[in-house]
Design a protein around this motif. Sequence first.
Motif, PDB file in Angstrom:
ATOM      1  N   LYS A  20       1.074  23.167   2.650  1.00 37.39           N
ATOM      2  CA  LYS A  20       0.670  21.792   2.923  1.00 37.39           C
ATOM      3  C   LYS A  20       1.823  20.898   2.449  1.00 37.39           C
ATOM      4  CE  LYS A  20      -3.110  18.559   1.952  1.00 37.39           C
ATOM      5  NZ  LYS A  20      -4.424  18.494   1.298  1.00 37.39           N
ATOM      6  N   VAL A  21       2.394  20.123   3.358  1.00 42.43           N
ATOM      7  CA  VAL A  21       3.471  19.212   3.032  1.00 42.43           C
ATOM      8  C   VAL A  21       2.873  17.811   3.012  1.00 42.43           C
ATOM      9  CG1 VAL A  21       5.757  18.343   3.687  1.00 42.43           C
ATOM     10  CG2 VAL A  21       5.116  20.724   4.222  1.00 42.43           C
ATOM     11  N   ILE A  22       2.993  17.145   1.882  1.00 40.16           N
ATOM     12  CA  ILE A  22       2.430  15.798   1.741  1.00 40.16           C
ATOM     13  C   ILE A  22       3.571  14.788   1.728  1.00 40.16           C
ATOM     14  CG2 ILE A  22       1.020  14.242   0.338  1.00 40.16           C
ATOM     15  CD1 ILE A  22      -0.375  16.769  -0.786  1.00 40.16           C
ATOM     16  N   TYR A  23       3.505  13.881   2.678  1.00 38.61           N
ATOM     17  CA  TYR A  23       4.498  12.813   2.778  1.00 38.61           C
ATOM     18  C   TYR A  23       3.923  11.527   2.216  1.00 38.61           C
ATOM     19  CZ  TYR A  23       7.372  15.611   5.903  1.00 38.61           C
ATOM     20  OH  TYR A  23       8.178  16.589   6.430  1.00 38.61           O
ATOM     21  N   LEU A  24       4.803  10.625   1.804  1.00 40.95           N
ATOM     22  CA  LEU A  24       4.414   9.344   1.232  1.00 40.95           C
ATOM     23  C   LEU A  24       5.362   8.260   1.719  1.00 40.95           C
ATOM     24  CD1 LEU A  24       3.113   7.379  -0.905  1.00 40.95           C
ATOM     25  CD2 LEU A  24       4.756   8.330  -2.546  1.00 40.95           C
ATOM     26  N   LYS A  25       4.791   7.102   2.006  1.00 44.72           N
ATOM     27  CA  LYS A  25       5.598   5.920   2.302  1.00 44.72           C
ATOM     28  C   LYS A  25       4.937   4.723   1.629  1.00 44.72           C
ATOM     29  CE  LYS A  25       7.837   3.261   5.941  1.00 44.72           C
ATOM     30  NZ  LYS A  25       8.037   3.153   7.413  1.00 44.72           N
TER      31      LYS A  25
ATOM     32  N   ALA B  87       0.845  -1.193   0.000  1.00 45.24           N
ATOM     33  CA  ALA B  87       0.000   0.000   0.000  1.00 45.24           C
ATOM     34  C   ALA B  87       0.876   1.236   0.000  1.00 45.24           C
ATOM     35  CB  ALA B  87      -0.906   0.007   1.235  1.00 45.24           C
ATOM     36  N   LYS B  88       0.245   2.363  -0.250  1.00 42.35           N
ATOM     37  CA  LYS B  88       0.902   3.658  -0.116  1.00 42.35           C
ATOM     38  C   LYS B  88       0.144   4.439   0.950  1.00 42.35           C
ATOM     39  CE  LYS B  88       2.739   3.918  -4.764  1.00 42.35           C
ATOM     40  NZ  LYS B  88       3.000   4.754  -5.923  1.00 42.35           N
ATOM     41  N   VAL B  89       0.922   5.070   1.830  1.00 38.53           N
ATOM     42  CA  VAL B  89       0.334   5.870   2.903  1.00 38.53           C
ATOM     43  C   VAL B  89       0.759   7.317   2.705  1.00 38.53           C
ATOM     44  CG1 VAL B  89       0.183   6.240   5.389  1.00 38.53           C
ATOM     45  CG2 VAL B  89       0.400   3.910   4.494  1.00 38.53           C
ATOM     46  N   TYR B  90      -0.208   8.213   2.708  1.00 37.92           N
ATOM     47  CA  TYR B  90       0.023   9.649   2.557  1.00 37.92           C
ATOM     48  C   TYR B  90      -0.293  10.351   3.867  1.00 37.92           C
ATOM     49  CZ  TYR B  90       0.051   8.659  -2.431  1.00 37.92           C
ATOM     50  OH  TYR B  90       0.357   8.160  -3.673  1.00 37.92           O
ATOM     51  N   VAL B  91       0.486  11.383   4.155  1.00 35.82           N
ATOM     52  CA  VAL B  91       0.267  12.198   5.350  1.00 35.82           C
ATOM     53  C   VAL B  91       0.342  13.658   4.925  1.00 35.82           C
ATOM     54  CG1 VAL B  91       1.025  12.737   7.687  1.00 35.82           C
ATOM     55  CG2 VAL B  91       1.528  10.490   6.722  1.00 35.82           C
TER      56      VAL B  91
ATOM     57  N   GLU C 186       9.612  11.885   8.861  1.00 36.94           N
ATOM     58  CA  GLU C 186      10.872  11.666   8.144  1.00 36.94           C
ATOM     59  C   GLU C 186      11.716  10.586   8.817  1.00 36.94           C
ATOM     60  OE1 GLU C 186      12.499  15.625   7.752  1.00 36.94           O
ATOM     61  OE2 GLU C 186      10.786  16.246   6.505  1.00 36.94           O
ATOM     62  N   LYS C 187      11.773  10.585  10.138  1.00 36.06           N
ATOM     63  CA  LYS C 187      12.541   9.567  10.873  1.00 36.06           C
ATOM     64  C   LYS C 187      11.946   8.172  10.686  1.00 36.06           C
ATOM     65  CE  LYS C 187      14.364  12.549  14.469  1.00 36.06           C
ATOM     66  NZ  LYS C 187      14.287  12.943  15.875  1.00 36.06           N
ATOM     67  N   ASN C 188      10.674   8.118  10.324  1.00 34.65           N
ATOM     68  CA  ASN C 188       9.998   6.832  10.159  1.00 34.65           C
ATOM     69  C   ASN C 188       9.828   6.443   8.694  1.00 34.65           C
ATOM     70  OD1 ASN C 188       9.107   5.616  12.886  1.00 34.65           O
ATOM     71  ND2 ASN C 188       8.805   7.817  13.107  1.00 34.65           N
ATOM     72  N   GLY C 189      10.647   7.040   7.829  1.00 35.65           N
ATOM     73  CA  GLY C 189      10.703   6.605   6.437  1.00 35.65           C
ATOM     74  C   GLY C 189       9.729   7.256   5.482  1.00 35.65           C
ATOM     75  N   TYR C 190       9.030   8.295   5.914  1.00 40.21           N
ATOM     76  CA  TYR C 190       8.127   9.013   5.017  1.00 40.21           C
ATOM     77  C   TYR C 190       8.930  10.086   4.292  1.00 40.21           C
ATOM     78  CZ  TYR C 190       4.185   6.603   7.047  1.00 40.21           C
ATOM     79  OH  TYR C 190       3.308   5.617   7.436  1.00 40.21           O
ATOM     80  N   GLN C 191       8.665  10.243   3.001  1.00 43.49           N
ATOM     81  CA  GLN C 191       9.387  11.213   2.195  1.00 43.49           C
ATOM     82  C   GLN C 191       8.414  12.258   1.660  1.00 43.49           C
ATOM     83  OE1 GLN C 191      11.374   8.835  -0.771  1.00 43.49           O
ATOM     84  NE2 GLN C 191      12.973   8.251   0.653  1.00 43.49           N
TER      85      GLN C 191
ATOM     86  N   GLY D 235       4.977  25.032  14.400  1.00 44.56           N
ATOM     87  CA  GLY D 235       4.246  24.180  15.341  1.00 44.56           C
ATOM     88  C   GLY D 235       4.203  22.723  14.913  1.00 44.56           C
ATOM     89  N   TYR D 236       4.497  22.466  13.652  1.00 36.60           N
ATOM     90  CA  TYR D 236       4.475  21.096  13.129  1.00 36.60           C
ATOM     91  C   TYR D 236       5.876  20.569  12.795  1.00 36.60           C
ATOM     92  CZ  TYR D 236      -0.552  21.080  13.190  1.00 36.60           C
ATOM     93  OH  TYR D 236      -1.857  21.103  13.626  1.00 36.60           O
ATOM     94  N   ASP D 237       6.909  21.267  13.276  1.00 35.64           N
ATOM     95  CA  ASP D 237       8.279  20.790  13.063  1.00 35.64           C
ATOM     96  C   ASP D 237       8.470  19.374  13.592  1.00 35.64           C
ATOM     97  OD1 ASP D 237       9.081  23.154  11.846  1.00 35.64           O
ATOM     98  OD2 ASP D 237      10.087  23.951  13.636  1.00 35.64           O
ATOM     99  N   ARG D 238       7.994  19.117  14.797  1.00 28.22           N
ATOM    100  CA  ARG D 238       8.152  17.779  15.396  1.00 28.22           C
ATOM    101  C   ARG D 238       7.411  16.725  14.594  1.00 28.22           C
ATOM    102  NH1 ARG D 238       6.806  18.939  21.539  1.00 28.22           N
ATOM    103  NH2 ARG D 238       4.900  18.156  20.655  1.00 28.22           N
ATOM    104  N   ALA D 239       6.232  17.063  14.089  1.00 31.76           N
ATOM    105  CA  ALA D 239       5.469  16.093  13.290  1.00 31.76           C
ATOM    106  C   ALA D 239       6.235  15.749  12.016  1.00 31.76           C
ATOM    107  CB  ALA D 239       4.085  16.649  12.954  1.00 31.76           C
ATOM    108  N   ARG D 240       6.733  16.766  11.337  1.00 28.10           N
ATOM    109  CA  ARG D 240       7.468  16.500  10.102  1.00 28.10           C
ATOM    110  C   ARG D 240       8.727  15.674  10.376  1.00 28.10           C
ATOM    111  NH1 ARG D 240       6.192  21.778   9.686  1.00 28.10           N
ATOM    112  NH2 ARG D 240       8.379  22.432   9.857  1.00 28.10           N
ATOM    113  N   SER D 241       9.421  15.990  11.441  1.00 29.89           N
ATOM    114  CA  SER D 241      10.615  15.227  11.822  1.00 29.89           C
ATOM    115  C   SER D 241      10.246  13.772  12.133  1.00 29.89           C
ATOM    116  CB  SER D 241      11.272  15.881  13.039  1.00 29.89           C
ATOM    117  OG  SER D 241      12.352  15.111  13.487  1.00 29.89           O
ATOM    118  N   PHE D 242       9.138  13.571  12.816  1.00 34.17           N
ATOM    119  CA  PHE D 242       8.659  12.229  13.152  1.00 34.17           C
ATOM    120  C   PHE D 242       8.415  11.408  11.889  1.00 34.17           C
ATOM    121  CE2 PHE D 242       4.808   9.574  13.701  1.00 34.17           C
ATOM    122  CZ  PHE D 242       5.290   8.653  14.608  1.00 34.17           C
TER     123      PHE D 242
END
Length: 157
Positions: A150-155, A110-114, A130-135, A121-128
């Motif tokens: 809006k920053v969209i991450y994908l794994k 599957a693909k997961v988007y965030v 990225e540390k867990n393999g989301y690009q 205020g969302y620096d920690r979320a973005r770091s989290f």
Amino acid sequence: MITIRPIEPQDRAQLLSLVEQQDNFNAQEVEVAIEVIDDTLDPAKNDYSILVAIREGQGVVGFICYGEIPMTDRRFDLYWVAVAPALGRQGVGRRLLARMERDLRAQGSAKVYVDTSSTPGYDRARSFYEKNGYQVACVLHDFYRDGDDKVIYLKEI
């Protein structure tokens, strides 16, 4: 000891309290999170899945909410990850994320988007993520408001 399991109706009050404790959620986000929790607990609806982290003696100390993106094949949105502030950076969020990914992987790839904000205020979320393999898949400039992308991450799992 932390146990992760699907949401149950008796979790509602603790989940609402947990959402209200998040210092980076604005009033609108709190309102939407409560709606999502209520929708998840409504047997007539099944748009969302929520896993809760339970700590012995404390009850609900975290949750993750996700759901399949309509009209897609095995594409999921990760909507919320929240952990009790006193337990931040102790691995609860990572364990919730790993359990969600394991459950999705068991059903096939599957693909997961965030989606998240670019504000400080969302620096920690973005770091989290990225540390867990989301690009970062893309950035939509000034999406939420001027200066708030809006920053969209994908794994792929």
